[in-house]
Design an enzyme around this catalytic site. Structure first.
Site, PDB file in Angstrom:
ATOM      1  N   GLN A 157       0.802   2.143  -6.480  1.00 28.11           N
ATOM      2  CA  GLN A 157      -0.023   2.904  -5.550  1.00 28.11           C
ATOM      3  C   GLN A 157       0.855   3.734  -4.631  1.00 28.11           C
ATOM      4  OE1 GLN A 157      -0.794   2.176  -1.945  1.00 28.11           O
ATOM      5  NE2 GLN A 157       1.066   0.979  -1.852  1.00 28.11           N
ATOM      6  N   CYS A 158       0.248   4.762  -4.065  1.00 19.50           N
ATOM      7  CA  CYS A 158       0.888   5.561  -3.025  1.00 19.50           C
ATOM      8  C   CYS A 158      -0.190   5.934  -2.012  1.00 19.50           C
ATOM      9  CB  CYS A 158       1.601   6.791  -3.609  1.00 19.50           C
ATOM     10  SG  CYS A 158       0.536   7.972  -4.426  1.00 19.50           S
ATOM     11  N   THR A 159       0.089   6.822  -1.118  1.00 18.04           N
ATOM     12  CA  THR A 159      -0.831   7.116  -0.023  1.00 18.04           C
ATOM     13  C   THR A 159      -2.230   7.489  -0.509  1.00 18.04           C
ATOM     14  OG1 THR A 159       1.036   7.853   1.285  1.00 18.04           O
ATOM     15  CG2 THR A 159      -1.140   8.485   2.071  1.00 18.04           C
TER      16      THR A 159
END
Length: 141
Positions: free
Chosen positions: A35-37
């Protein structure tokens, strides 16, 4: 702007991409969450590269990438933009959207420099054919 960022991701973050594949190649690390932002640029690219390494069709990879638009609540995420000029609202919505051109920019950069994704994974990321086979054994039934 997002297209440029995605081109940079595949060129400037090869070490980090290799780290993700290294984690995926060790079965002790499962389950894995990536995941990322906002979950569409770095995560979208790495997900696309993983799917490509598994031999998934490009159209299916793009469909998967675009699912972000179905599950990410863009209006909620950009609610702080209300009251800003329309151009700012458009910019924020653009940044949070998963557009085909965004993923295609990364793909085009890979193909421009390495001809195809498989060569990119081998030469730029450093994955051997044996590692790709091992990843397929882990992730595919």
């Amino acid at each position: 702007m997002v297209e440029r960022i995605n081109r940079d991701i595949v060129l400037k973050y090869q070490k980090e991409i290799k780290e993700v594949f290294t984690l995926l190649l060790d079965e002790k690390n499962y389950p894995v969450v990536i995941q990322c932002t906002t979950g569409k640029d770095r995560t979208g690219i790495i997900s696309a590269l993983i799917l490509a390494s598994l031999g998934v069709n490009e159209d299916v990879i793009m469909e998967d990438y675009c699912l972000t638009n179905d599950y990410f609540n863009i209006p909620r995420a950009s609610k702080y933009a209300y009251g800003l000029p329309t151009s700012a609202q458009v910019a924020i919505t653009t940044i949070y959207s998963a557009r085909k051109s965004y993923l295609n920019a990364a793909k085009d950069e890979i193909e421009k420099r390495y001809d195809d994704t498989r060569t990119y994974l081998r030469k730029a990321i450093g994955l051997s054919d044996d590692e790709i086979k091992h990843l397929r054994n882990i992730l595919l039934e």
